[in-house]
Enzyme design. Structure first.
Site, PDB file in Angstrom:
ATOM      1  N   GLU A  82      93.119  31.991  47.528  1.00  0.00           N
ATOM      2  CA  GLU A  82      94.151  32.884  48.051  1.00  0.00           C
ATOM      3  C   GLU A  82      93.903  32.906  49.553  1.00  0.00           C
ATOM      4  OE1 GLU A  82      96.688  34.364  46.644  1.00  0.00           O
ATOM      5  OE2 GLU A  82      96.205  33.639  44.642  1.00  0.00           O
ATOM      6  N   THR A 132      87.008  28.869  56.458  1.00  0.00           N
ATOM      7  CA  THR A 132      87.784  29.321  57.614  1.00  0.00           C
ATOM      8  C   THR A 132      86.887  29.884  58.714  1.00  0.00           C
ATOM      9  OG1 THR A 132      89.308  31.094  58.291  1.00  0.00           O
ATOM     10  CG2 THR A 132      88.099  31.471  56.282  1.00  0.00           C
ATOM     11  N   ASP A 133      87.392  29.878  59.948  1.00  0.00           N
ATOM     12  CA  ASP A 133      86.654  30.509  61.048  1.00  0.00           C
ATOM     13  C   ASP A 133      86.668  32.037  60.931  1.00  0.00           C
ATOM     14  OD1 ASP A 133      89.328  30.966  61.704  1.00  0.00           O
ATOM     15  OD2 ASP A 133      89.191  30.178  63.746  1.00  0.00           O
ATOM     16  N   GLU A 134      87.558  32.559  60.070  1.00  0.00           N
ATOM     17  CA  GLU A 134      87.672  34.024  59.978  1.00  0.00           C
ATOM     18  C   GLU A 134      86.407  34.661  59.412  1.00  0.00           C
ATOM     19  OE1 GLU A 134      91.445  35.578  58.734  1.00  0.00           O
ATOM     20  OE2 GLU A 134      92.482  33.715  59.263  1.00  0.00           O
ATOM     21  N   TYR A 158      90.407  39.029  52.787  1.00  0.00           N
ATOM     22  CA  TYR A 158      90.465  37.555  52.730  1.00  0.00           C
ATOM     23  C   TYR A 158      89.187  36.941  53.297  1.00  0.00           C
ATOM     24  CZ  TYR A 158      91.449  32.811  54.386  1.00  0.00           C
ATOM     25  OH  TYR A 158      91.361  31.468  54.677  1.00  0.00           O
ATOM     26  N   LYS A 162      86.149  34.755  51.519  1.00  0.00           N
ATOM     27  CA  LYS A 162      85.787  33.385  51.918  1.00  0.00           C
ATOM     28  C   LYS A 162      84.313  33.337  52.349  1.00  0.00           C
ATOM     29  CE  LYS A 162      87.975  30.135  52.182  1.00  0.00           C
ATOM     30  NZ  LYS A 162      88.311  29.062  51.172  1.00  0.00           N
ATOM     31  N   LEU A 198     102.691  32.599  60.467  1.00  0.00           N
ATOM     32  CA  LEU A 198     103.409  32.822  61.728  1.00  0.00           C
ATOM     33  C   LEU A 198     104.342  31.669  62.142  1.00  0.00           C
ATOM     34  CD1 LEU A 198     103.759  34.651  64.288  1.00  0.00           C
ATOM     35  CD2 LEU A 198     101.951  33.270  65.337  1.00  0.00           C
ATOM     36  N   ARG A 222      94.393  32.840  68.730  1.00  0.00           N
ATOM     37  CA  ARG A 222      93.951  31.954  67.648  1.00  0.00           C
ATOM     38  C   ARG A 222      93.768  30.558  68.223  1.00  0.00           C
ATOM     39  NH1 ARG A 222      93.229  36.272  66.149  1.00  0.00           N
ATOM     40  NH2 ARG A 222      94.025  37.356  64.319  1.00  0.00           N
ATOM     41  N   PRO A 291      96.495  46.213  59.999  1.00  0.00           N
ATOM     42  CA  PRO A 291      95.261  47.006  60.058  1.00  0.00           C
ATOM     43  C   PRO A 291      94.049  46.088  60.241  1.00  0.00           C
ATOM     44  CG  PRO A 291      96.468  47.405  57.982  1.00  0.00           C
ATOM     45  CD  PRO A 291      97.207  46.335  58.719  1.00  0.00           C
TER      46      PRO A 291
HETATM   47  N1  LIG Z   1      95.811  27.779  56.539  1.00  0.00           N
HETATM   48  C1  LIG Z   1      94.861  27.840  57.453  1.00  0.00           C
HETATM   49  O1  LIG Z   1      95.144  28.001  58.645  1.00  0.00           O
HETATM   50  C2  LIG Z   1      93.404  27.670  57.061  1.00  0.00           C
HETATM   51  C3  LIG Z   1      92.448  27.551  58.067  1.00  0.00           C
HETATM   52  C4  LIG Z   1      91.107  27.345  57.707  1.00  0.00           C
HETATM   53  C5  LIG Z   1      90.753  27.272  56.361  1.00  0.00           C
HETATM   54  N2  LIG Z   1      91.705  27.419  55.408  1.00  0.00           N
HETATM   55  C6  LIG Z   1      91.271  27.294  54.000  1.00  0.00           C
HETATM   56  O2  LIG Z   1      91.819  26.080  53.501  1.00  0.00           O
HETATM   57  C7  LIG Z   1      92.140  26.217  52.125  1.00  0.00           C
HETATM   58  C8  LIG Z   1      93.592  25.851  51.894  1.00  0.00           C
HETATM   59  O3  LIG Z   1      94.404  26.736  52.687  1.00  0.00           O
HETATM   60  P1  LIG Z   1      95.989  26.649  52.623  1.00  0.00           P
HETATM   61  O4  LIG Z   1      96.514  27.242  53.879  1.00  0.00           O
HETATM   62  O5  LIG Z   1      96.410  25.296  52.217  1.00  0.00           O
HETATM   63  O6  LIG Z   1      96.273  27.659  51.425  1.00  0.00           O
HETATM   64  P2  LIG Z   1      97.557  27.786  50.504  1.00  0.00           P
HETATM   65  O7  LIG Z   1      97.615  29.233  50.129  1.00  0.00           O
HETATM   66  O8  LIG Z   1      98.727  27.137  51.130  1.00  0.00           O
HETATM   67  O9  LIG Z   1      97.181  26.910  49.207  1.00  0.00           O
HETATM   68  C9  LIG Z   1      96.246  27.302  48.262  1.00  0.00           C
HETATM   69  C10 LIG Z   1      96.460  26.470  46.996  1.00  0.00           C
HETATM   70  O10 LIG Z   1      95.454  26.842  46.053  1.00  0.00           O
HETATM   71  C11 LIG Z   1      96.077  27.023  44.794  1.00  0.00           C
HETATM   72  N3  LIG Z   1      95.267  28.005  44.052  1.00  0.00           N
HETATM   73  C12 LIG Z   1      95.131  29.334  44.297  1.00  0.00           C
HETATM   74  N4  LIG Z   1      94.306  29.891  43.402  1.00  0.00           N
HETATM   75  C13 LIG Z   1      93.878  28.895  42.596  1.00  0.00           C
HETATM   76  C14 LIG Z   1      92.988  28.837  41.487  1.00  0.00           C
HETATM   77  N5  LIG Z   1      92.375  29.941  41.035  1.00  0.00           N
HETATM   78  N6  LIG Z   1      92.777  27.643  40.895  1.00  0.00           N
HETATM   79  C15 LIG Z   1      93.402  26.525  41.327  1.00  0.00           C
HETATM   80  N7  LIG Z   1      94.265  26.526  42.367  1.00  0.00           N
HETATM   81  C16 LIG Z   1      94.497  27.693  42.983  1.00  0.00           C
HETATM   82  C17 LIG Z   1      97.474  27.520  45.107  1.00  0.00           C
HETATM   83  O11 LIG Z   1      98.367  27.301  44.030  1.00  0.00           O
HETATM   84  C18 LIG Z   1      97.814  26.696  46.345  1.00  0.00           C
HETATM   85  O12 LIG Z   1      98.389  25.464  45.982  1.00  0.00           O
HETATM   86  C19 LIG Z   1      91.785  27.658  51.747  1.00  0.00           C
HETATM   87  O13 LIG Z   1      90.512  27.657  51.135  1.00  0.00           O
HETATM   88  C20 LIG Z   1      91.758  28.395  53.073  1.00  0.00           C
HETATM   89  O14 LIG Z   1      90.854  29.470  53.021  1.00  0.00           O
HETATM   90  C21 LIG Z   1      93.018  27.608  55.705  1.00  0.00           C
END
Ligand SMILES: NC(=O)c1ccc[n+]([C@@H]2O[C@H](COP(=O)([O-])OP(=O)(O)OC[C@H]3O[C@@H](n4cnc5c(N)ncnc54)[C@H](O)[C@@H]3O)[C@@H](O)[C@H]2O)c1
Length: 352
Positions: A82, A132-134, A158, A162, A198, A222, A291
Protein backbone atom coordinates in the site's frame (compact mmCIF):
# COMPACT_ATOMS: atom_id res chain seq x y z
CA UNK A 1 12.82 -16.47 -14.15
CA UNK A 2 12.27 -13.70 -11.66
CA UNK A 3 9.26 -13.20 -9.38
CA UNK A 4 7.97 -9.63 -9.26
CA UNK A 5 5.33 -8.75 -6.66
CA UNK A 6 3.09 -5.73 -7.20
CA UNK A 7 3.91 -5.78 -10.91
CA UNK A 8 0.54 -4.31 -11.93
CA UNK A 9 1.18 -1.10 -9.98
CA UNK A 10 2.91 2.06 -11.10
CA UNK A 11 6.60 1.19 -10.57
CA UNK A 12 6.20 -2.60 -10.75
CA UNK A 13 4.31 -2.28 -14.06
CA UNK A 14 7.02 -0.06 -15.55
CA UNK A 15 9.64 -2.49 -14.23
CA UNK A 16 8.01 -5.53 -15.87
CA UNK A 17 7.61 -3.70 -19.20
CA UNK A 18 11.23 -2.49 -19.15
CA UNK A 19 12.56 -5.88 -18.03
CA UNK A 20 10.92 -7.72 -20.93
CA UNK A 21 12.00 -5.01 -23.36
CA UNK A 22 15.65 -5.54 -22.42
CA UNK A 23 15.78 -9.24 -21.48
CA UNK A 24 14.21 -12.55 -22.43
CA UNK A 25 14.18 -13.83 -18.87
CA UNK A 26 10.53 -14.56 -17.97
CA UNK A 27 8.66 -12.74 -15.22
CA UNK A 28 6.20 -14.28 -12.79
CA UNK A 29 4.04 -11.35 -11.69
CA UNK A 30 2.13 -11.74 -8.40
CA UNK A 31 -0.29 -8.91 -7.68
CA UNK A 32 -3.43 -8.68 -5.54
CA UNK A 33 -4.94 -6.09 -7.90
CA UNK A 34 -6.01 -3.61 -5.26
CA UNK A 35 -7.37 -0.27 -6.51
CA UNK A 36 -3.75 0.56 -7.49
CA UNK A 37 -3.19 -2.53 -9.63
CA UNK A 38 -4.10 -2.10 -13.28
CA UNK A 39 -3.64 -4.89 -15.79
CA UNK A 40 -4.19 -2.46 -18.65
CA UNK A 41 -0.68 -1.19 -17.93
CA UNK A 42 0.54 -4.64 -19.03
CA UNK A 43 -1.78 -4.92 -22.06
CA UNK A 44 1.20 -5.13 -24.44
CA UNK A 45 2.21 -8.40 -22.73
CA UNK A 46 -1.18 -10.10 -23.07
CA UNK A 47 0.07 -12.71 -25.56
CA UNK A 48 3.68 -12.74 -24.38
CA UNK A 49 4.57 -16.15 -22.93
CA UNK A 50 7.47 -14.59 -21.00
CA UNK A 51 4.95 -12.88 -18.67
CA UNK A 52 2.96 -15.05 -16.25
CA UNK A 53 0.42 -13.11 -14.20
CA UNK A 54 -1.07 -14.49 -10.98
CA UNK A 55 -3.62 -12.61 -8.93
CA UNK A 56 -2.77 -13.16 -5.28
CA UNK A 57 -1.53 -11.79 -2.00
CA UNK A 58 2.13 -11.71 -0.95
CA UNK A 59 0.88 -12.74 2.50
CA UNK A 60 -0.76 -15.95 1.22
CA UNK A 61 1.32 -18.68 2.83
CA UNK A 62 -0.20 -21.41 0.66
CA UNK A 63 -0.09 -19.72 -2.74
CA UNK A 64 3.37 -18.14 -2.54
CA UNK A 65 5.32 -21.30 -1.56
CA UNK A 66 3.46 -23.21 -4.30
CA UNK A 67 4.39 -20.56 -6.91
CA UNK A 68 8.01 -20.58 -5.78
CA UNK A 69 8.21 -24.39 -5.94
CA UNK A 70 6.62 -24.46 -9.37
CA UNK A 71 8.47 -21.59 -11.09
CA UNK A 72 11.80 -21.68 -9.22
CA UNK A 73 12.73 -18.00 -9.60
CA UNK A 74 16.36 -16.93 -9.17
CA UNK A 75 15.21 -13.67 -7.55
CA UNK A 76 12.19 -12.03 -5.93
CA UNK A 77 11.63 -8.29 -6.34
CA UNK A 78 9.08 -7.00 -3.85
CA UNK A 79 7.18 -3.95 -5.06
CA UNK A 80 3.83 -4.97 -3.53
CA UNK A 81 2.66 -2.45 -0.98
CA UNK A 82 0.00 0.00 0.00
CA UNK A 83 1.73 3.18 -1.13
CA UNK A 84 -0.37 6.32 -0.69
CA UNK A 85 0.33 8.45 2.40
CA UNK A 86 -3.14 10.07 2.45
CA UNK A 87 -4.84 6.68 2.37
CA UNK A 88 -2.61 5.54 5.24
CA UNK A 89 -3.82 8.47 7.34
CA UNK A 90 -7.49 7.66 6.69
CA UNK A 91 -7.12 3.86 7.03
CA UNK A 92 -3.78 2.52 8.27
CA UNK A 93 -4.95 -1.08 8.72
CA UNK A 94 -4.28 -2.24 5.13
CA UNK A 95 -0.80 -0.71 5.37
CA UNK A 96 0.02 -2.74 8.44
CA UNK A 97 -1.46 -5.86 6.84
CA UNK A 98 0.33 -5.71 3.48
CA UNK A 99 3.49 -3.76 4.20
CA UNK A 100 4.36 -5.42 7.50
CA UNK A 101 2.47 -8.72 7.88
CA UNK A 102 2.53 -9.35 4.12
CA UNK A 103 6.28 -8.71 3.88
CA UNK A 104 6.85 -10.98 6.90
CA UNK A 105 4.85 -13.80 5.30
CA UNK A 106 6.61 -13.28 1.98
CA UNK A 107 10.01 -13.42 3.68
CA UNK A 108 9.05 -16.67 5.41
CA UNK A 109 7.77 -18.22 2.16
CA UNK A 110 10.94 -17.17 0.36
CA UNK A 111 13.16 -18.39 3.19
CA UNK A 112 11.55 -21.84 3.02
CA UNK A 113 12.12 -21.99 -0.74
CA UNK A 114 15.63 -20.54 -0.65
CA UNK A 115 16.92 -22.78 2.13
CA UNK A 116 16.00 -25.89 0.11
CA UNK A 117 17.78 -24.74 -3.07
CA UNK A 118 20.98 -26.45 -4.23
CA UNK A 119 24.01 -24.55 -2.93
CA UNK A 120 24.97 -22.76 -6.16
CA UNK A 121 21.39 -21.46 -6.61
CA UNK A 122 21.19 -20.55 -2.92
CA UNK A 123 24.31 -18.42 -3.21
CA UNK A 124 23.18 -16.53 -6.30
CA UNK A 125 19.54 -16.07 -5.16
CA UNK A 126 18.43 -12.51 -4.26
CA UNK A 127 15.43 -11.00 -2.47
CA UNK A 128 15.25 -7.33 -3.46
CA UNK A 129 12.97 -5.17 -1.33
CA UNK A 130 11.79 -1.91 -2.90
CA UNK A 131 11.40 0.80 -0.28
CA UNK A 132 11.14 4.54 0.07
CA UNK A 133 13.12 7.54 1.31
CA UNK A 134 10.14 8.37 3.54
CA UNK A 135 11.45 5.88 6.13
CA UNK A 136 14.13 8.46 7.03
CA UNK A 137 11.62 11.13 8.14
CA UNK A 138 11.81 14.81 7.26
CA UNK A 139 14.77 17.14 6.62
CA UNK A 140 15.25 20.80 7.57
CA UNK A 141 16.13 23.12 4.64
CA UNK A 142 19.91 23.00 5.28
CA UNK A 143 20.25 19.34 6.31
CA UNK A 144 22.37 17.02 4.17
CA UNK A 145 20.42 14.59 1.99
CA UNK A 146 19.56 11.18 3.46
CA UNK A 147 22.37 8.62 3.41
CA UNK A 148 21.91 4.90 3.93
CA UNK A 149 23.32 5.37 7.45
CA UNK A 150 20.57 7.82 8.51
CA UNK A 151 18.38 6.34 11.25
CA UNK A 152 14.82 5.48 10.31
CA UNK A 153 12.43 8.13 11.69
CA UNK A 154 9.11 7.61 9.86
CA UNK A 155 6.27 10.07 10.43
CA UNK A 156 3.22 8.65 8.64
CA UNK A 157 1.49 5.27 8.94
CA UNK A 158 2.74 4.57 5.38
CA UNK A 159 6.38 5.34 6.09
CA UNK A 160 6.25 3.56 9.48
CA UNK A 161 4.93 0.43 7.79
CA UNK A 162 7.66 0.61 5.11
CA UNK A 163 10.33 1.19 7.79
CA UNK A 164 9.06 -1.90 9.63
CA UNK A 165 9.30 -3.95 6.44
CA UNK A 166 12.88 -2.72 5.87
CA UNK A 167 13.78 -3.89 9.38
CA UNK A 168 12.25 -7.31 8.76
CA UNK A 169 14.21 -7.69 5.53
CA UNK A 170 17.43 -6.70 7.30
CA UNK A 171 16.74 -9.14 10.14
CA UNK A 172 16.04 -12.03 7.74
CA UNK A 173 19.52 -11.43 6.30
CA UNK A 174 21.33 -11.16 9.61
CA UNK A 175 19.44 -13.95 11.36
CA UNK A 176 18.81 -16.48 8.59
CA UNK A 177 21.37 -15.47 5.98
CA UNK A 178 18.73 -14.71 3.31
CA UNK A 179 20.56 -12.82 0.53
CA UNK A 180 18.64 -9.54 0.52
CA UNK A 181 19.04 -6.14 -1.10
CA UNK A 182 17.04 -3.04 -0.12
CA UNK A 183 16.54 0.08 -2.21
CA UNK A 184 15.20 3.33 -0.70
CA UNK A 185 14.03 5.58 -3.47
CA UNK A 186 12.74 9.14 -3.68
CA UNK A 187 9.44 10.21 -5.30
CA UNK A 188 8.85 8.63 -8.71
CA UNK A 189 6.90 10.06 -11.63
CA UNK A 190 6.24 8.92 -15.18
CA UNK A 191 3.83 6.82 -17.29
CA UNK A 192 1.08 4.66 -15.72
CA UNK A 193 1.02 6.63 -12.45
CA UNK A 194 -2.30 6.32 -10.64
CA UNK A 195 -3.93 9.77 -10.64
CA UNK A 196 -4.23 10.14 -6.88
CA UNK A 197 -0.56 11.20 -6.74
CA UNK A 198 0.49 14.80 -7.31
CA UNK A 199 1.89 14.79 -10.86
CA UNK A 200 -0.79 12.75 -12.70
CA UNK A 201 -3.51 14.40 -10.60
CA UNK A 202 -2.37 17.86 -11.68
CA UNK A 203 -2.12 16.89 -15.36
CA UNK A 204 -5.57 15.30 -15.47
CA UNK A 205 -7.32 17.97 -13.36
CA UNK A 206 -5.77 20.68 -15.51
CA UNK A 207 -7.08 19.10 -18.72
CA UNK A 208 -10.51 18.55 -17.13
CA UNK A 209 -10.75 22.23 -16.09
CA UNK A 210 -10.75 21.28 -12.40
CA UNK A 211 -8.86 22.93 -9.50
CA UNK A 212 -5.22 21.90 -9.08
CA UNK A 213 -5.03 21.13 -5.35
CA UNK A 214 -1.78 22.13 -3.60
CA UNK A 215 -1.31 21.20 0.05
CA UNK A 216 -0.56 24.08 2.50
CA UNK A 217 1.93 26.58 1.07
CA UNK A 218 3.20 24.13 -1.58
CA UNK A 219 6.78 24.46 -0.31
CA UNK A 220 7.20 20.77 0.62
CA UNK A 221 10.37 19.66 -1.14
CA UNK A 222 10.64 16.24 -2.82
CA UNK A 223 13.48 14.68 -4.79
CA UNK A 224 11.93 13.52 -8.08
CA UNK A 225 13.09 10.53 -10.12
CA UNK A 226 11.74 9.41 -13.50
CA UNK A 227 10.30 5.92 -12.99
CA UNK A 228 12.38 4.30 -15.74
CA UNK A 229 15.54 5.51 -13.98
CA UNK A 230 14.30 3.81 -10.82
CA UNK A 231 13.69 0.59 -12.79
CA UNK A 232 17.24 0.77 -14.20
CA UNK A 233 18.62 1.28 -10.69
CA UNK A 234 16.78 -1.81 -9.44
CA UNK A 235 18.14 -3.91 -12.33
CA UNK A 236 21.61 -2.63 -11.50
CA UNK A 237 21.30 -3.42 -7.76
CA UNK A 238 19.85 -6.85 -8.53
CA UNK A 239 22.79 -7.81 -10.73
CA UNK A 240 25.69 -6.18 -8.88
CA UNK A 241 24.51 -5.14 -5.41
CA UNK A 242 26.21 -6.62 -2.37
CA UNK A 243 24.00 -9.05 -0.43
CA UNK A 244 22.71 -7.47 2.79
CA UNK A 245 23.36 -3.94 1.53
CA UNK A 246 20.96 -0.96 1.28
CA UNK A 247 21.11 1.47 -1.67
CA UNK A 248 19.53 4.89 -1.82
CA UNK A 249 18.09 5.83 -5.22
CA UNK A 250 17.44 9.46 -6.12
CA UNK A 251 17.45 11.90 -8.96
CA UNK A 252 19.33 14.87 -7.42
CA UNK A 253 16.21 16.82 -8.37
CA UNK A 254 14.89 18.62 -5.30
CA UNK A 255 11.77 20.66 -6.13
CA UNK A 256 9.04 22.28 -4.03
CA UNK A 257 5.60 20.90 -4.93
CA UNK A 258 4.38 24.31 -6.09
CA UNK A 259 7.26 24.55 -8.58
CA UNK A 260 6.39 21.10 -9.92
CA UNK A 261 2.78 22.19 -10.44
CA UNK A 262 3.86 25.40 -12.22
CA UNK A 263 6.22 23.41 -14.48
CA UNK A 264 3.40 21.05 -15.51
CA UNK A 265 1.14 24.05 -16.22
CA UNK A 266 3.82 25.64 -18.42
CA UNK A 267 4.29 22.44 -20.46
CA UNK A 268 0.53 22.03 -20.87
CA UNK A 269 0.19 25.70 -21.88
CA UNK A 270 2.64 24.92 -24.68
CA UNK A 271 1.44 21.44 -25.75
CA UNK A 272 -2.34 21.74 -25.17
CA UNK A 273 -3.24 25.44 -24.65
CA UNK A 274 -6.56 26.21 -22.96
CA UNK A 275 -9.33 27.35 -25.30
CA UNK A 276 -9.50 30.73 -23.48
CA UNK A 277 -5.66 31.16 -23.79
CA UNK A 278 -5.31 31.54 -20.02
CA UNK A 279 -2.58 29.57 -18.24
CA UNK A 280 -3.50 26.34 -16.47
CA UNK A 281 -1.77 27.93 -13.46
CA UNK A 282 -4.98 29.93 -12.88
CA UNK A 283 -6.55 26.63 -11.73
CA UNK A 284 -4.10 26.25 -8.80
CA UNK A 285 -6.00 26.05 -5.48
CA UNK A 286 -4.37 25.83 -2.06
CA UNK A 287 -6.02 23.26 0.25
CA UNK A 288 -5.53 22.43 3.95
CA UNK A 289 -2.19 20.73 4.55
CA UNK A 290 -1.88 16.99 5.20
CA UNK A 291 -1.50 16.20 8.96
CA UNK A 292 2.17 15.63 9.86
CA UNK A 293 3.26 16.50 6.31
CA UNK A 294 7.02 15.96 5.97
CA UNK A 295 8.68 19.18 4.83
CA UNK A 296 11.64 17.94 2.83
CA UNK A 297 13.09 14.70 1.49
CA UNK A 298 16.39 14.53 -0.34
CA UNK A 299 18.45 11.50 -1.26
CA UNK A 300 22.19 11.06 -1.46
CA UNK A 301 22.52 8.31 -4.07
CA UNK A 302 26.33 8.37 -4.19
CA UNK A 303 26.77 4.77 -2.93
CA UNK A 304 24.81 3.53 -5.95
CA UNK A 305 26.80 5.81 -8.27
CA UNK A 306 30.24 5.09 -6.78
CA UNK A 307 29.91 1.33 -6.20
CA UNK A 308 27.60 0.24 -9.02
CA UNK A 309 27.98 3.05 -11.57
CA UNK A 310 24.26 3.95 -11.77
CA UNK A 311 23.11 7.45 -12.52
CA UNK A 312 19.76 8.75 -13.75
CA UNK A 313 19.37 9.23 -17.51
CA UNK A 314 16.65 11.92 -17.20
CA UNK A 315 16.80 15.39 -15.71
CA UNK A 316 13.58 16.66 -14.15
CA UNK A 317 12.96 18.85 -17.22
CA UNK A 318 13.30 15.98 -19.70
CA UNK A 319 11.40 13.48 -17.55
CA UNK A 320 8.45 15.75 -16.75
CA UNK A 321 8.07 16.69 -20.42
CA UNK A 322 7.96 12.97 -21.39
CA UNK A 323 5.44 12.35 -18.62
CA UNK A 324 3.05 15.13 -19.67
CA UNK A 325 3.31 13.98 -23.31
CA UNK A 326 2.52 10.39 -22.22
CA UNK A 327 -0.66 11.49 -20.43
CA UNK A 328 -1.72 13.51 -23.47
CA UNK A 329 -1.22 10.44 -25.71
CA UNK A 330 -2.84 7.73 -23.59
CA UNK A 331 -6.55 8.47 -23.31
CA UNK A 332 -7.58 4.80 -23.14
CA UNK A 333 -5.44 4.02 -20.09
CA UNK A 334 -6.57 7.22 -18.37
CA UNK A 335 -10.29 6.76 -18.93
CA UNK A 336 -10.04 3.18 -17.66
CA UNK A 337 -8.48 4.41 -14.44
CA UNK A 338 -10.66 7.44 -13.95
CA UNK A 339 -13.90 5.51 -14.37
CA UNK A 340 -13.14 3.40 -11.27
CA UNK A 341 -13.41 3.94 -7.55
CA UNK A 342 -10.62 6.47 -7.87
CA UNK A 343 -13.30 9.10 -8.42
CA UNK A 344 -14.96 8.55 -5.06
CA UNK A 345 -11.62 8.77 -3.34
CA UNK A 346 -10.68 12.02 -5.02
CA UNK A 347 -14.10 13.47 -4.17
CA UNK A 348 -13.72 12.59 -0.48
CA UNK A 349 -10.16 13.81 -0.36
CA UNK A 350 -10.15 17.08 -2.24
CA UNK A 351 -13.67 18.32 -2.79
CA UNK A 352 -15.88 19.37 0.10
N1 LIG B 1 5.66 5.77 -5.96
C1 LIG B 1 6.77 6.25 -5.43
O1 LIG B 1 7.10 7.43 -5.61
C2 LIG B 1 7.68 5.35 -4.62
C3 LIG B 1 8.93 5.83 -4.24
C4 LIG B 1 9.80 4.98 -3.53
C5 LIG B 1 9.39 3.68 -3.21
N2 LIG B 1 8.16 3.26 -3.58
C6 LIG B 1 7.81 1.86 -3.25
O2 LIG B 1 7.75 1.14 -4.48
C7 LIG B 1 6.75 0.13 -4.41
C8 LIG B 1 5.78 0.29 -5.57
O3 LIG B 1 5.19 1.60 -5.47
P1 LIG B 1 4.07 2.05 -6.51
O4 LIG B 1 4.06 3.54 -6.51
O5 LIG B 1 4.23 1.32 -7.77
O6 LIG B 1 2.77 1.53 -5.76
P2 LIG B 1 1.33 1.24 -6.35
O7 LIG B 1 0.39 1.51 -5.22
O8 LIG B 1 1.13 1.92 -7.65
O9 LIG B 1 1.35 -0.34 -6.65
C9 LIG B 1 1.34 -1.31 -5.66
C10 LIG B 1 0.94 -2.64 -6.30
O10 LIG B 1 0.99 -3.65 -5.28
C11 LIG B 1 -0.18 -4.43 -5.38
N3 LIG B 1 -0.47 -4.95 -4.04
C12 LIG B 1 -0.89 -4.26 -2.94
N4 LIG B 1 -1.04 -5.09 -1.90
C13 LIG B 1 -0.66 -6.32 -2.32
C14 LIG B 1 -0.57 -7.59 -1.69
N5 LIG B 1 -0.91 -7.75 -0.40
N6 LIG B 1 -0.15 -8.64 -2.42
C15 LIG B 1 0.18 -8.50 -3.73
N7 LIG B 1 0.10 -7.32 -4.38
C16 LIG B 1 -0.32 -6.25 -3.68
C17 LIG B 1 -1.25 -3.49 -5.89
O11 LIG B 1 -2.33 -4.18 -6.49
C18 LIG B 1 -0.46 -2.64 -6.89
O12 LIG B 1 -0.45 -3.24 -8.16
C19 LIG B 1 6.11 0.26 -3.03
O13 LIG B 1 6.70 -0.70 -2.17
C20 LIG B 1 6.45 1.67 -2.59
O14 LIG B 1 6.54 1.74 -1.19
C21 LIG B 1 7.29 4.04 -4.28
Amino acid sequence: MILVTGGAGFIGGNFVLDWLATSDEPVLNLDKLTYAGNLQTLAALEHDARHVFVRGDIGDTTLVPALLARHRPRAVINFAAESHVDRSIHGPSEFIQTNIVGTFNLLESVRGYWSALPESERISFRFLHVSTDEVYGSLAPDDSPFRETNPHAPNSPYSASKAASDHLVRAWHHTYGLPVLTTNCSNNYGPYHFPEKLIPLVILNALAGKPLPVYGDGQQVRDWLYVKDHCAAIRCVLEAGQSGQTYNVGGWNEKPNLEVVHTICRILDELRPRADSQSYASQITFVADRPGHDRRYAIDASRLADELGWKPAETFDSGIRKTVAWYLDNDAWISNVTSGSYRDWIARQYEG
